[in-house]
Design a protein around this motif. Structure first.
Motif, PDB file in Angstrom:
ATOM      1  N   ARG A 189     -19.438  11.790 -18.250  1.00 61.51           N
ATOM      2  CA  ARG A 189     -18.257  11.737 -19.117  1.00 61.51           C
ATOM      3  C   ARG A 189     -18.676  11.460 -20.549  1.00 61.51           C
ATOM      4  O   ARG A 189     -19.790  11.001 -20.803  1.00 61.51           O
ATOM      5  N   ILE A 190     -17.766  11.751 -21.462  1.00 61.42           N
ATOM      6  CA  ILE A 190     -18.012  11.475 -22.872  1.00 61.42           C
ATOM      7  C   ILE A 190     -17.228  10.226 -23.266  1.00 61.42           C
ATOM      8  O   ILE A 190     -16.012  10.159 -23.084  1.00 61.42           O
ATOM      9  N   VAL A 191     -17.927   9.245 -23.781  1.00 56.97           N
ATOM     10  CA  VAL A 191     -17.303   8.008 -24.255  1.00 56.97           C
ATOM     11  C   VAL A 191     -17.325   8.039 -25.781  1.00 56.97           C
ATOM     12  O   VAL A 191     -18.404   8.131 -26.399  1.00 56.97           O
ATOM     13  N   ARG A 192     -16.168   7.981 -26.388  1.00 65.89           N
ATOM     14  CA  ARG A 192     -16.087   8.126 -27.846  1.00 65.89           C
ATOM     15  C   ARG A 192     -16.753   6.969 -28.587  1.00 65.89           C
ATOM     16  O   ARG A 192     -17.453   7.177 -29.572  1.00 65.89           O
ATOM     17  N   ASP A 193     -16.517   5.754 -28.121  1.00 64.82           N
ATOM     18  CA  ASP A 193     -17.129   4.577 -28.738  1.00 64.82           C
ATOM     19  C   ASP A 193     -18.603   4.535 -28.334  1.00 64.82           C
ATOM     20  O   ASP A 193     -18.946   4.219 -27.197  1.00 64.82           O
ATOM     21  N   ARG A 194     -19.485   4.855 -29.249  1.00 59.53           N
ATOM     22  CA  ARG A 194     -20.905   4.975 -28.913  1.00 59.53           C
ATOM     23  C   ARG A 194     -21.516   3.634 -28.508  1.00 59.53           C
ATOM     24  O   ARG A 194     -22.435   3.588 -27.675  1.00 59.53           O
ATOM     25  N   ASP A 195     -21.039   2.533 -29.074  1.00 60.92           N
ATOM     26  CA  ASP A 195     -21.547   1.226 -28.671  1.00 60.92           C
ATOM     27  C   ASP A 195     -21.180   0.934 -27.218  1.00 60.92           C
ATOM     28  O   ASP A 195     -22.006   0.433 -26.444  1.00 60.92           O
ATOM     29  N   GLU A 196     -19.936   1.258 -26.857  1.00 62.72           N
ATOM     30  CA  GLU A 196     -19.514   1.076 -25.473  1.00 62.72           C
ATOM     31  C   GLU A 196     -20.309   1.992 -24.550  1.00 62.72           C
ATOM     32  O   GLU A 196     -20.726   1.598 -23.455  1.00 62.72           O
ATOM     33  N   ALA A 197     -20.551   3.223 -24.990  1.00 64.41           N
ATOM     34  CA  ALA A 197     -21.327   4.173 -24.194  1.00 64.41           C
ATOM     35  C   ALA A 197     -22.738   3.643 -23.952  1.00 64.41           C
ATOM     36  O   ALA A 197     -23.273   3.762 -22.837  1.00 64.41           O
ATOM     37  N   LYS A 198     -23.332   3.060 -24.973  1.00 67.23           N
ATOM     38  CA  LYS A 198     -24.690   2.527 -24.821  1.00 67.23           C
ATOM     39  C   LYS A 198     -24.718   1.361 -23.838  1.00 67.23           C
ATOM     40  O   LYS A 198     -25.694   1.193 -23.090  1.00 67.23           O
ATOM     41  N   ARG A 199     -23.654   0.573 -23.816  1.00 68.24           N
ATOM     42  CA  ARG A 199     -23.577  -0.519 -22.843  1.00 68.24           C
ATOM     43  C   ARG A 199     -23.488   0.047 -21.419  1.00 68.24           C
ATOM     44  O   ARG A 199     -24.112  -0.476 -20.490  1.00 68.24           O
ATOM     45  N   LEU A 200     -22.721   1.122 -21.280  1.00 67.22           N
ATOM     46  CA  LEU A 200     -22.580   1.749 -19.970  1.00 67.22           C
ATOM     47  C   LEU A 200     -23.901   2.384 -19.525  1.00 67.22           C
ATOM     48  O   LEU A 200     -24.268   2.310 -18.351  1.00 67.22           O
ATOM     49  N   ILE A 201     -24.603   3.008 -20.466  1.00 65.31           N
ATOM     50  CA  ILE A 201     -25.897   3.601 -20.140  1.00 65.31           C
ATOM     51  C   ILE A 201     -26.889   2.517 -19.724  1.00 65.31           C
ATOM     52  O   ILE A 201     -27.679   2.697 -18.784  1.00 65.31           O
ATOM     53  N   ALA A 202     -26.855   1.383 -20.414  1.00 65.93           N
ATOM     54  CA  ALA A 202     -27.739   0.265 -20.055  1.00 65.93           C
ATOM     55  C   ALA A 202     -27.441  -0.215 -18.639  1.00 65.93           C
ATOM     56  O   ALA A 202     -28.352  -0.550 -17.874  1.00 65.93           O
ATOM     57  N   ALA A 203     -26.152  -0.244 -18.284  1.00 66.13           N
ATOM     58  CA  ALA A 203     -25.770  -0.657 -16.933  1.00 66.13           C
ATOM     59  C   ALA A 203     -26.293   0.331 -15.896  1.00 66.13           C
ATOM     60  O   ALA A 203     -26.714  -0.062 -14.800  1.00 66.13           O
ATOM     61  N   GLU A 204     -26.291   1.620 -16.237  1.00 68.98           N
ATOM     62  CA  GLU A 204     -26.835   2.628 -15.322  1.00 68.98           C
ATOM     63  C   GLU A 204     -28.344   2.448 -15.166  1.00 68.98           C
ATOM     64  O   GLU A 204     -28.894   2.635 -14.074  1.00 68.98           O
ATOM     65  N   LYS A 205     -29.022   2.081 -16.251  1.00 66.96           N
ATOM     66  CA  LYS A 205     -30.461   1.838 -16.180  1.00 66.96           C
ATOM     67  C   LYS A 205     -30.768   0.639 -15.303  1.00 66.96           C
ATOM     68  O   LYS A 205     -31.816   0.591 -14.639  1.00 66.96           O
ATOM     69  N   ASP A 206     -29.859  -0.336 -15.298  1.00 66.10           N
ATOM     70  CA  ASP A 206     -30.046  -1.500 -14.438  1.00 66.10           C
ATOM     71  C   ASP A 206     -30.067  -1.097 -12.966  1.00 66.10           C
ATOM     72  O   ASP A 206     -30.718  -1.740 -12.140  1.00 66.10           O
ATOM     73  N   LYS A 207     -29.344  -0.022 -12.644  1.00 71.35           N
ATOM     74  CA  LYS A 207     -29.357   0.474 -11.265  1.00 71.35           C
ATOM     75  C   LYS A 207     -30.750   0.947 -10.877  1.00 71.35           C
ATOM     76  O   LYS A 207     -31.167   0.817  -9.728  1.00 71.35           O
ATOM     77  N   VAL A 208     -31.496   1.500 -11.848  1.00 76.72           N
ATOM     78  CA  VAL A 208     -32.863   1.947 -11.584  1.00 76.72           C
ATOM     79  C   VAL A 208     -33.740   0.752 -11.247  1.00 76.72           C
ATOM     80  O   VAL A 208     -34.517   0.777 -10.296  1.00 76.72           O
TER      81      VAL A 208
END
Length: 241
Positions: A189-208
């Motif tokens: 998905r596309i998250v408009r707020d890039r800071d929020e998107a980066k937090r979500l991406i970091a959470a996905e990396k935590d899954k790794v």
């Protein structure tokens, strides 16, 4: 001016300000055309003339629905239905008469949002060869690239995982439009707020990292690893937490 008139004007101003604030809150996650800045700036300049919508050669822009206040009638995109094609000449920006869509040097400067991949849904993470989002990206190998790994707990199957470059993704949404996963929801998905998107991406990396932890415990027993929830990829050189 009578006191009652002053009160009425003041009350009207307060109500108007509240409506603008409400419009910003309710539309802050709505994707806007290339060149739009933050929602407050965009709403203060957009006159809803529709010229950017008319200028889009792919019909990707349309009028917002289910909005209130100043957000009503403004342009947006449904990238699952029709994403932005990142035209080289950005005709939507050229058509804007008010500066609501700011001029950009080239399409690589577009920042409509940031793509976030849900690793629990992405079939590439499950070792199923896909690469659809990767191939769809107009900035292939810049905004998105493929990481080649072995599947965690599996010495046979490889993983070709799409990874978003947080600094180069434009948020055009072509990856969302082409994603083959839609049940229970789209895997990207596309998250408009890039800071929020980066937090979500970091959470996905935590899954790794969690996948590595599980693999260290159960990697010698693939069935037990899967039962405990391991499904992520395994790089031959472990990342640092």
């Amino acid at each position: 001016m009578k006191t009652s008139e002053i009160v009425a004007v003041g009350a009207g101003a307060v109500v108007g300000a509240q409506l603008v604030m409400a419009a910003v809150r309710t539309s802050n996650s709505v994707l806007r055309p290339p060149g739009a800045k933050d929602e407050g700036d965009f709403l203060s300049k957009c006159i809803k003339c529709g010229k950017c919508i008319e200028a889009c050669p792919y019909g990707a822009l349309h009028v917002t629905g289910d909005m209130i206040g100043s957000a009503v009638g403004t342009p947006t995109l449904d990238v699952r239905n029709q994403a932005c094609r990142l035209c080289e000449d950005l005709p939507c920006i050229a058509a804007c008469p008010t500066g609501a869509l700011c001029e950009l040097d080239n399409r690589r400067d577009v920042r409509m949002g940031l793509a976030v991949i849900n690793r629990d849904l992405c079939i590439a993470v499950k070792a199923l060869r896909c690469e659809v989002c990767y191939r769809a990206c107009p900035l292939i190998d810049e905004a998105i690239h493929i990481e080649y790994k072995m599947r965690e707990g599996d010495a046979i199957h490889s993983v070709f995982e799409p990874v978003i470059d947080e600094d180069k993704c434009t948020g055009c949404g072509l990856c969302v439009e082409r994603c083959v996963v839609d049940n229970p929801e789209i895997a990207i998905r596309i998250v408009r707020d890039r800071d929020e998107a980066k937090r979500l991406i970091a959470a996905e990396k935590d899954k790794v990292l969690e996948a590595y932890r599980l693999a260290e415990t159960w990697g010698s027993n693939p069935d037990e690893y899967e039962r405990k929830g391991g499904s992520g990829p395994r790089d031959m050189s472990k990342p640092q937490a």
